[in-house]
Design an enzyme around this catalytic site. Structure first.
Site, PDB file in Angstrom:
ATOM      1  N   GLY A 516       0.753  -1.207   0.054  1.00 31.15           N
ATOM      2  CA  GLY A 516       0.034   0.111  -0.040  1.00 31.15           C
ATOM      3  C   GLY A 516       0.911   1.341   0.022  1.00 31.15           C
ATOM      4  O   GLY A 516       0.697   2.084  -0.942  1.00 31.15           O
ATOM      5  N   ILE A 641      11.515   4.414   5.605  1.00 33.30           N
ATOM      6  CA  ILE A 641      10.407   4.517   6.427  1.00 33.30           C
ATOM      7  C   ILE A 641       9.672   5.942   6.333  1.00 33.30           C
ATOM      8  O   ILE A 641      10.231   7.216   6.328  1.00 33.30           O
ATOM      9  CB  ILE A 641      10.748   4.609   7.964  1.00 33.30           C
ATOM     10  CG1 ILE A 641      11.763   3.125   8.198  1.00 33.30           C
ATOM     11  CG2 ILE A 641       9.533   4.688   8.768  1.00 33.30           C
ATOM     12  CD1 ILE A 641      11.044   1.904   7.737  1.00 33.30           C
ATOM     13  N   ASN A 643       6.942   7.299   7.718  1.00 31.40           N
ATOM     14  CA  ASN A 643       6.603   8.037   9.026  1.00 31.40           C
ATOM     15  C   ASN A 643       7.016   6.802  10.106  1.00 31.40           C
ATOM     16  O   ASN A 643       6.132   5.940  10.324  1.00 31.40           O
ATOM     17  CB  ASN A 643       4.883   8.149   8.955  1.00 31.40           C
ATOM     18  CG  ASN A 643       4.320   8.829  10.411  1.00 31.40           C
ATOM     19  OD1 ASN A 643       4.771   8.225  11.446  1.00 31.40           O
ATOM     20  ND2 ASN A 643       3.462   9.634   9.907  1.00 31.40           N
ATOM     21  N   PRO A 644       8.015   7.159  10.965  1.00 37.04           N
ATOM     22  CA  PRO A 644       8.280   6.264  11.907  1.00 37.04           C
ATOM     23  C   PRO A 644       7.412   5.856  13.034  1.00 37.04           C
ATOM     24  O   PRO A 644       7.164   4.626  13.817  1.00 37.04           O
ATOM     25  CB  PRO A 644       9.835   7.098  12.546  1.00 37.04           C
ATOM     26  CG  PRO A 644      10.063   7.849  11.570  1.00 37.04           C
ATOM     27  CD  PRO A 644       8.956   8.246  10.707  1.00 37.04           C
ATOM     28  N   GLU A 717       3.222  -6.509   7.138  1.00 33.96           N
ATOM     29  CA  GLU A 717       3.143  -7.945   7.684  1.00 33.96           C
ATOM     30  C   GLU A 717       4.664  -8.274   8.076  1.00 33.96           C
ATOM     31  O   GLU A 717       4.531  -9.168   8.808  1.00 33.96           O
ATOM     32  CB  GLU A 717       2.965  -8.653   6.163  1.00 33.96           C
ATOM     33  CG  GLU A 717       1.487  -8.390   5.805  1.00 33.96           C
ATOM     34  CD  GLU A 717       1.374  -8.565   4.256  1.00 33.96           C
ATOM     35  OE1 GLU A 717       1.576  -8.191   3.373  1.00 33.96           O
ATOM     36  OE2 GLU A 717       0.269  -9.862   3.977  1.00 33.96           O
TER      37      GLU A 717
HETATM   38 MO1  MOS Z   1      -2.821  -8.883   3.743  1.00 31.38          MO
HETATM   39  S1  MOS Z   1      -2.787 -10.909   4.530  1.00 31.38           S
HETATM   40  O1  MOS Z   1      -2.416  -9.058   2.111  1.00 31.38           O
HETATM   41  O2  MOS Z   1      -4.188  -8.241   4.163  1.00 31.38           O
END
Ligand code: MOS
Length: 760
Positions: A516, A641, A643-644, A717
């Protein structure tokens, strides 16, 4: 570009949607009030497999306020063909179609919806629908399902599944290795348990169009799904998911409450809301159960000579869900002889699905327990053993990484954790009645990038709006979009508004796979760069042409609402002055970021991954074997990064879920009834505040201009991967007991023997 001028990227801003969330003005799918709305409560199947013989609705229909009951008997037409029920992350097989016919494919399958003027009436009436079934034999026992395991053919696999690539002769190398480990590892089924339950509020406008407020990780996937499966036409369907109350992969696909709500709305030509109950949240996707046989061999010098893995995960009877399970260890460690095999085993449940780091959270975590065991067998410190077998390149795909700062992650994590103070023998550290164990593990995830569009609109008062159909599943996308825009055009945060979570905005994929921030961020940057070019052109009309002969935005800095000539800062023009001079009320741009753009290397020539090193302190009661996780240090190498503060929050969430995977989370099948037996928060345990103590997050500096346009690798993730292994490894160090089946519940730990080697 001039790094020191940046105001947005790298700044620890609080999330810009935070106030709306804590004050309740941020609306979730089940919170939209639409005029004349009806409530639908879903009746679900009591059996796991068979047919519906009859449905007695008489008592339910007499409840005051009940408007109708919809099931396979009277539902509106929906597309008969499977190909019309596609979503963005489609699995091969036959997609589930709610109310399609009288077949029952899994327990708690939706079979009817009671629609009423009030929620209470619908809920009460739903309890009065009497269903008679003809049950057929079912199986939800994973062990039993292994008899039917298979590897789907190439055309029957998900396009994101990576097949293991074997090298050398792993069997012979294993047979000859002086240090060997063979173990069977297991992970239980886990269910996504976000705070927000699956919900769809369908606003029936009466003119052939609908607006659907949906709990989903991508507005476009629900829009296209509804348009296709129910024949509404994409232009007539708008899906809004402005806020998502956690999802973790559970809402990547349009789920059955959407089918049910849309069918009820079409049938009644009314607005309808359908929400899954918490118990029904156990009737859709889940992390598949996994069994993983690992064999490892190392030479007398401790270097790996053989890695063999054979895994099977569960799927449904009707779809093939596949994950990368056996590849992670093959990628991560230097080893000439590697061999992996993988199958899936069908049973009568709903199809499993992606859950935070699908495949990696399972495969890498179980592998990191095995590596730890081999380190003890080889008489090596577990961290030193990992460094001894460190691979600079992707060992399975035989190609370099765009970057891999795992070595730095190990060393910074070890220093913060004080790893050097660890005494090597199990059961050697104790305080009061608790054994203390220190464990380490490695995390590995992919850096993905998906085609994403965004728009930017600058008005002559100096206000910028950036927009994309992308979602913010709690990860901070609103804030990331704002920061990238602020950075690119030199605007302050309060001059920027962000719109997302709406299928009418420039198209974006589901938010998942940790892509994202990289993908939406790149699209926003491109759109803002186009605005910058238009501003430069507009500045030409400013009296005296202060920017002179500057012909490229690369010669400019955008700071505090002005364009400034970098090598002659006296020459500058305010953005709004440029617009006024050119008579512009608004500047607009829509751009699309695609894989391979900018300085990104080709996806085939280099591997792109995030890495982490996880250190865990476990304290285990010497008599009761109760485990406390008192300290976690996680050092993450994930590129740049943005926004830490928000990045840390992502990693904290991942670690907490990892602790859940290690100690708590487990969905238990009742094989006789064919259903998950612990379908409530009372019995499906996720970590509570009392389970979580100190978590220290370190971000390792890892500049990587090749991975994505912003150098961002993604963080949603990687924080969970390996955590449960570090917990298992810490428990072993504390107690000398090795549990190879997650979660490590007290009963398993009490039953496990203290290993002979651990007694010294
Ligand atoms: Mo993640 S498991 O691709 O929302």
């Amino acid at each position: 570009m001039n790094e020191h001028q940046r105001v947005g990227i790298g700044t620890s801003l609080s999330r810009i949607d935070g106030v709306a969330k804590v004050t309740g003005t941020a609306k979730y799918a089940a919170e939209y009030r639409v005029p004349d709305m009806l409530w639908g409560v879903t009746v679900v199947s009591a059996i796991a497999r068979g047919r519906i013989v009859s449905m007695d609705e008489d008592a339910a229909r007499t409840v005051p306020g009940v408007v109708d009951i919809i099931s396979h008997l009277n539902r509106p037409k929906h597309a008969p063909l499977n190909r019309s029920w596609k979503d963005e992350l489609q699995y091969p097989g036959e997609p589930f179609k709610a109310f399609h016919d009288d077949r029952i494919q899994f327990a708690a399958q939706p079979i009817a919806v009671v629609v009423a003027e009030t929620f209470e009436a619908a809920r009460f009436a739903a309890t009065l629908v009497h269903v008679r079934y003809e049950a057929e034999p079912h199986n939800i026992d994973f062990e039993a399902s292994l008899a039917e395991k298979f590897l789907p053919g190439p055309g029957d696999r998900r396009n994101i599944y990576h097949q293991p690539k074997n090298h050398g002769d792993a069997e012979s190398a294993y047979a000859e290795a002086p240090f060997r480990l063979a173990g069977d590892y297991h992970l239980a089924v886990e269910h996504h348990m976000p705070m927000e339950m699956q919900a769809s509020t369908v606003h029936w406008h009466g003119d052939g169009t609908v607006t659907i407020y949906d709990k989903v990780q991508g507005s476009k996937t629900s829009q296209e799904f509804v348009a296709s499966a129910f024949g509404l036409g994409a232009k007539n369907v708008r899906v809004v998911n402005a806020f998502v109350g956690g999802a973790f992969g559970g809402a990547l696909r349009p789920l059955w409450q959407l089918h049910v709500a849309v069918m009820a709305a079409i049938h009644l030509k009314r607005s309808v809301r359908v929400v899954m109950t918490r118990s029904q949240m156990f009737s859709h996707c889940h992390r598949p159960e996994c069994t993983y046989q690992i064999r490892l061999g190392a030479g007398a010098d401790g270097k790996l000579t053989a890695v063999l893995g054979d895994a099977t995960t569960s799927t449904s009877r009707f779809e093939h869900e596949m994950e990368d399970i056996v590849t992670w260890g093959m990628i991560n460690y230097a080893c000439p002889n590697i061999q992996g095999s993988y199958n899936i085993a069908p049973r009568d449940t709903f199809t499993p699905g992606d859950m935070r780091a699908p495949g990696g959270a399972t495969g890498m975590t179980l592998f990191e327990i095995a590596i730890d065991e081999l380190a003890y067998i080889a008489g090596a410190d577990p961290l030193a053993f990992r460094l001894l077998n460190y691979s600079e390149v992707d060992n399975m795909n035989r190609r370099p990484f765009t970057s891999k700062a795992l070595r730095e992650a190990y060393s910074q994590g070890a220093e913060r954790f004080n790893w050097a103070k660890r005494t090597p023998e199990p059961r050697s550290m104790k305080e009061g009645h608790e054994f203390i164990g220190w464990g380490v593990a490695t995390g590995l995830w992919e850096s993905m990038f998906m085609k994403t569009s965004a728009s930017a609109q600058l008005t002559a008062n100096g206000h910028l709006e950036v927009a994309s159909a992308s979602s913010d599943i709690g990860t901070g996308t609103y804030t990331v979009m704002m920061q990238v825009a602020a950075d690119t055009l030199g605007l302050s945060p309060d001059a920027i508004t962000v719109k997302l979570g709406d299928s009418s905005l420039p198209p974006a994929p589901v938010e998942g796979g940790s892509w994202g921030a990289a993908s939406t961020g790149a699209a926003v940057q491109l759109a803002c760069q186009t605005i910058a070019k238009k501003l430069l052109k507009a500045a030409d009309k400013v009296e005296g042409r202060p920017l002179g002969s500057v012909s490229s935005v690369d010669e400019l800095d955008f700071v505090a609402g002005e364009m400034i000539v970098r090598n002659n800062p006296a020459r500058r023009v305010a953005l709004i002055d440029a617009m006024h001079a050119s008579g512009l009320d608004v500047l607009e741009a829509t751009e699309t970021a695609s894989p391979g753009m900018g300085s990104m290397t080709s996806l085939d020539t280099k591997s792109r991954n995030t890495h982490s090193a996880v250190f865990v302190e476990a304290r285990v009661d010497e008599e009761l074997d109760q485990v406390r996780i008192t300290h976690v240090v996680i050092a993450v190498a994930a590129g740049r990064i943005i926004n830490p503060k928000l990045a840390r929050s992502q990693i904290l969430g991942g670690v907490v879920m990892g602790i859940g995977m290690a100690l708590h989370e487990e969905t238990v099948p009742d094989n006789a009834l064919g259903k998950w037996i612990n379908h409530s928060f009372g019995e499906y345990h996720v970590p509570a505040h009392a389970d979580i103590e100190d978590i220290d997050v370190i971000f390792v500096d890892e500049p990587d201009p090749e991975v994505t346009p912003l150098g961002v690798k993604g963080l949603g993730e990687v924080g969970i991967v390996g955590v449960a292994a570090a917990v298992s490894n810490a428990i072993y160090h504390a107690t000398g007991k090795r549990v190879r089946s997650l979660p490590i519940t007290v009963d398993k730990l009490l039953a496990a023997p203290i290993q002979a080697g651990a007694l010294g």
